[in-house]
Design an enzyme around this catalytic site. Structure first.
Site, short mmCIF file in Angstrom:
data_model
loop_
_atom_site.label_atom_id
_atom_site.label_comp_id
_atom_site.label_asym_id
_atom_site.label_seq_id
_atom_site.Cartn_x
_atom_site.Cartn_y
_atom_site.Cartn_z
CB CYS A 155 -7.08 72.47 0.12
SG CYS A 155 -5.57 71.61 0.63
CB CYS A 163 6.82 66.99 3.50
SG CYS A 163 8.37 67.87 3.76
CB CYS A 259 -23.80 43.52 28.29
SG CYS A 259 -24.02 41.74 28.54
CG HIS A 264 -26.47 37.40 30.20
ND1 HIS A 264 -27.69 38.04 30.23
CD2 HIS A 264 -25.61 38.28 29.62
CE1 HIS A 264 -27.57 39.24 29.72
NE2 HIS A 264 -26.32 39.43 29.32
CB CYS A 309 -4.20 26.84 72.92
SG CYS A 309 -2.81 27.74 72.20
#
Length: 590
Positions: A155, A163, A259, A264, A309
């Site tokens: 730009c 800086c 997942c 699984h 008891c």
């Protein structure tokens, strides 16, 4: 890593066999007579490898090491830079914006190049001109510097080296957002490219930036994920389409791509998520408290009865004394209320229905807790058995195979049937573990499905226990011998037969669960589809289901397979005609 052999190397102990459960199978029932005729020929190295590979579906994922990721990333950058005729730095910015999708970059660029440039900050010419090229004022510290001490992005906004370095370092330390770094000017959207980073950032920050850039290639790409195992640095590239989401990493961890929980299959991700949440939630603690304690009538804290008891004393500072049965003050009790061991007041109130709701809630909590405990204990037990089997498999691969090869005078290539048996055990333990989570969430009112599920689960578990015992106990006899044993070939036949039979059991179980137990009709019987699927898998059991419903998911009982053999009803082994009991499972011939 694209090689099938590399993906299934000996150390990849968990990768193994989602492979065994690939849905419908074309494999015909195995004729165990082959073992008896020529066991050594059957277990020839080439035949054994072909036999194992034939059951493995085409792999739908690729394991990526860091070098593989870097190479793929560089290839994509080069491809975009070449096609669009732009610099590699600009190509990298484009790919990051479009989540490293080369096709999306090409589509967007050729549709509207100017819009894409503006969106990602790739300006063709500076927006700020400098009339005095010798001295320029920094836009951050407002100090004047020679032109050689000033750096600009595309730009043209000028900032001094100091800086720029502070701005870049702060952005990198803030996290991966530094990959989309823009010009410090609030009104400017020009991109700060990697060339600027390499020029002005210290070495430590450059390493962080490079790490973020590498990780973004995996994390921003929908087709790639990192292996979720702790400490693992491998990634997985997944090609959807087969319906099987189980992935096995080179670190030996298997997980679900969908997942990212541990593998699984055949249980769906939703069921797994609910089960894991239930195991970690406080709901079962509350159920236990409700089922095994009563609230103090005064302070309402839950109290567990730990002596015989009925005289209860709350803990300090309350110290209220009350009757466990009726929760009344103990001072109101005496011989007329039944003393220490009974409470007439409670019995009278119970007959009047005073305690019905309380007792009903406590009974429901107790039943719920007992049901959960039943499934959880078996889920956890199979998990621990699987971990032990993994350890035994590693011991077998690293120590025992070599020892057996020496004592039995056979090459290691002919002992693969032992490793295959252990791999089957490991995989079956994983499947069996998750079937208990499936069973817990199976609706109670669907009696036919529950009955069919328990039948298949019971048959699979029974076959697995026989295989596990054979691999664990009977193999030990040959490990303890000092020389060749005549019974080793018989053991080879038995273990290989049990491995195949157990595989068939679990194929039936997996297929049924993945189909939602759809083979069960409304009358409580398994439809003819179950029979055909069991025939295709080579299973020939002939026992019905438990309870009143009749399961038509089996073949006929023991029958002659040819003139010289009969097939066992329990395990389908082809026994010699003269045998009265099965050589595999010791089932009596019927």
């Amino acid at each position: 890593m694209d090689s099938e052999d590399d993906m299934h190397d000996a150390n990849d102990v968990e990768s193994l066999d989602e492979d065994f459960y690939s849905g419908e199978t074309e494999e015909a029932p195995m004729d165990y007579n082959d073992y008896d005729d020529d066991a050594d020929d059957y277990f020839d190295d080439a035949d054994d490898s072909d036999r194992i590979e034939s059951r493995r579906p085409e792999q739908n994922f690729t394991i990526l090491k860091e070098s593989d990721i870097q190479q793929r990333q560089e290839d994509d950058i080069t491809r975009v830079a070449t096609v669009l005729s732009i610099s590699r730095v600009a190509a990298s910015i484009l790919l990051r914006h479009y989540n490293w999708s080369v096709s999306k970059v090409h589509d967007a660029w050729f549709a509207d190049e100017d819009r894409v440039r503006k969106t990602v900050g790739l300006l063709e010419k500076p927006v700020v001109q400098h009339p005095n090229p010798r001295e320029i004022t920094c836009g951050i510290c407002f100090e004047t510097y020679p032109r050689t001490k000033i750096q600009t992005a595309t730009c043209g906004h000028p900032y001094c080296f100091s800086c720029w370095a502070g701005y870049i370092s702060t952005s990198i330390n803030d996290g991966p957002g530094c990959l989309m770094l823009r010009c410090p000017d609030p009104t400017c959207g020009a991109a700060v490219d990697q060339g600027m980073i390499n020029l002005l950032a210290p070495d430590e920050d450059k390493e962080k930036y490079a790490r973020y850039l590498l990780r973004s290639y995996i994390e921003d790409n929908k087709k790639t994920k990192w292996c979720p195992a702790p400490g693992c640095e491998y990634a997985v590239n997944f090609d959807a389409g087969s319906g099987n989401y189980d992935v096995s990493c080179l670190c030996s961890y298997s997980f679900c791509w969908n997942c990212t929980e541990e593998a699984h299959r055949p249980v769906d991700c939703g069921t797994v998520s609910k089960w894991i949440l239930k195991n970690s939630a406080e709901s079962e603690n509350m159920n236990w408290i409700l089922a095994n304690s009563k609230p103090c009538p005064k302070c309402k804290r839950p109290i567990e009865k730990n002596q015989g008891c009925m005289h209860m004393t709350c803990t300090p500072p309350c110290k209220f004394e009350f009757c466990w049965l009726c929760l009344g003050a103990w001072s109101d009790h005496g011989e007329r209320t039944g003393g220490f061991y009974a409470c007439n007041r409670y019995e009278a109130a119970k007959q009047e229905g005073v305690y019905d709701e309380t007792e009903r809630r406590r009974e429901m909590a107790k039943n719920s807790l007992e049901r959960y405990t039943h499934y959880y204990e078996r889920w956890a037990s199979n998990q621990s058995s699987r971990q032990k089997a993994l350890a035994d498999l590693h011991q077998m691969q690293t120590v025992h195979i070599e020892k057996l090869s020496d004592t039995q005078c056979q090459p290691e290539s002919q002992l693969k049937f032992i490793t295959e048996a252990w791999l089957q055990i490991v995989e079956c333990r994983r499947v069996l573990k998750w079937t208990y989570a499936y069973g817990y969430y199976l609706p109670e009112h669907e009696h036919a499905k529950k009955q069919f599920f328990e039948y298949l689960q019971g048959e699979a578990e029974s076959g697995l226990e026989r295989l596990h015992q054979c691999a664990e106990k009977e193999l030990q006899l040959f490990l303890n011998t000092d020389g060749p044993s005549k019974e080793f070939n018989d053991f080879r036949t038995k273990l290989a037969g049990l491995t195949s039979v157990t595989r068939n059991y679990f194929e039936n179980l997996v297929r049924a669960l993945e189909n939602g137990l759809s083979d069960v009709d409304s009358n409580g019987a398994a439809s003819s589809k179950a029979t055909s699927s069991k025939n295709a898998a080579g299973s020939s059991k002939g026992r019905g289901g438990r309870g009143k419903g009749t399961l038509r998911a089996s073949m006929a009982s023991s029958r002659m397979t040819d003139d010289n053999h009969w097939s066992c009803e329990q395990c389908t082994y082809a026994n010699a005609k003269s045998a009265t009991t099965c050589q595999i499972c010791n089932q009596q011939r019927r």
